[in-house]
Write an enzyme that holds these catalytic residues in place. Structure first.
Site: not given
Ligand SMILES: *[C@@H]1O[C@H](CO)[C@@H](O)[C@H](O)[C@H]1NC(C)=O
Ligand SMILES: *[C@@H]1O[C@H](CO)[C@@H](O)[C@H](O)[C@H]1NC(C)=O
Ligand SMILES: *[C@@H]1O[C@H](CO)[C@@H](O)[C@H](O)[C@H]1NC(C)=O
Length: 284
Positions: A173, A196
């Protein structure tokens, strides 16, 4: 050393003279090759209650640790020194699988957290909540690419957090995410990716959510990240969010979150998609 993660030399302040709490002492009963989760929790609790400066020491062996919640406020400065290696337990009992390996700092002030290396843990992440004047320095977090969706460093309701000389590779993430109530968060000399990228948000999820202000990302390198820096908002109003199926909300509802004074300067790089910079504003 195979798999899982290693944590070494963590300092929360450097103290010359201090009362010392060894997690391996008779009082806490931490054993080499044993699970010292409870021993660390108890030693931290006593150190935190000490009216004098204190040191928690995890001596130079190998241990298993399921996680640590280092919760303040404490009465006096504390240094926690990990001289050994900490590994996540191998066994796949339900309890461990559910819990992300989470190093939590709650209500920690005027501290430096440095020199943590986490290797190949699928779940490791650092969570700072209600912290003031905390510097995270010289951290290395690497995760396998099939890592679960965990952020590297998650910051909420905190003031004056600096992340410096840190590398986060392959978490599933965000490398860093900053949520409501956070102010003056600076990331410099930071390497992130794959992952991310660096995110503010999601914002507007809860009613009466405090704003996020003064976030700066400087001289950072983001490689093979899904995004570079982004601001994520929930659509709709947090007090009334019409739900479709499951937990998803109507994407076309305008967000009530106001975003202002954003600057991007001196950014170099390449994009895997035709659009490098995307400003998606609400229609209303
Ligand atoms: C912030 O923390 C650092 C290091 O822990 C300390 O030296 C400094 O005095 C603190 N700053 C303030 C304003 O308290
Ligand atoms: C980052 O670390 C360097 C030391 O290498 C220091 O000079 C600099 O002030 C730090 N940046 C921030 C924002 O604290
Ligand atoms: C910026 O980052 C690069 C590469 O990570 C580093 O070599 C350089 O010293 C940094 N510059 C400053 C001013 O910190």
């Amino acid at each position: 050393m195979a798999g899982n993660w290693i944590l070494a030399f963590l300092f929360l302040a450097s103290i010359a003279k201090a009362e010392v709490f060894y997690v391996t002492s008779l009082r806490y009963r931490g054993n080499s090759k044993g699970d010292i989760t409870q021993a660390v929790a108890n030693a931290w609790r006593d150190a935190c209650a000490s009216p004098w400066p204190a040191k928690v020491i995890i001596p130079k062996w190998e241990y298993y640790l399921r996680g640590a919640n280092l919760k303040g406020p404490c009465k006096a400065p504390i240094e926690i020194q990990v001289q050994g290696y900490l590994r996540a337990p191998q066994d796949r009992s339900r309890l461990i699988q559910q819990g992300t390996w989470n190093l939590m700092f709650d209500f920690v002030t005027n501290s430096i957290i440095k020199g943590i290396t986490s290797l190949d843990s699928k779940y490791f992440y650092i969570n700072a909540h209600e912290c003031r004047n905390v510097t995270l320095q010289y951290l290395t977090i690497t995760a396998p690419e099939d890592s679960h969706s965990t952020d590297g460093i998650h910051i909420g309701s905190s003031f004056g957090i600096t992340i410096n000389h840190t590398t986060i590779i392959g978490t599933g993430d965000d490398c860093v995410s900053v949520i409501g109530g956070s102010k003056n968060i600076i990331a410099t000399n930071f390497i992130c990716g794959p992952g991310h990228g660096i995110s503010i948000g999601s914002l507007g999820k809860y009613p009466n959510e405090e704003p996020v202000t003064g976030v700066a990302v400087k001289n950072c390198t983001l490689k093979y990240t899904q995004n570079g820096v982004r601001i994520k908002r929930w659509p709709g109003s947090p007090t009334f969010r019409p739900r479709q199926s499951g937990t998803h909300c109507k994407q076309d509802d305008p967000s009530k979150v106001k975003i202002s004074e954003i600057g991007f300067t001196n950014i170099k790089g390449s994009s895997a998609t035709p659009v490098a910079v995307k400003l998606l504003c609400s229609r209303k």
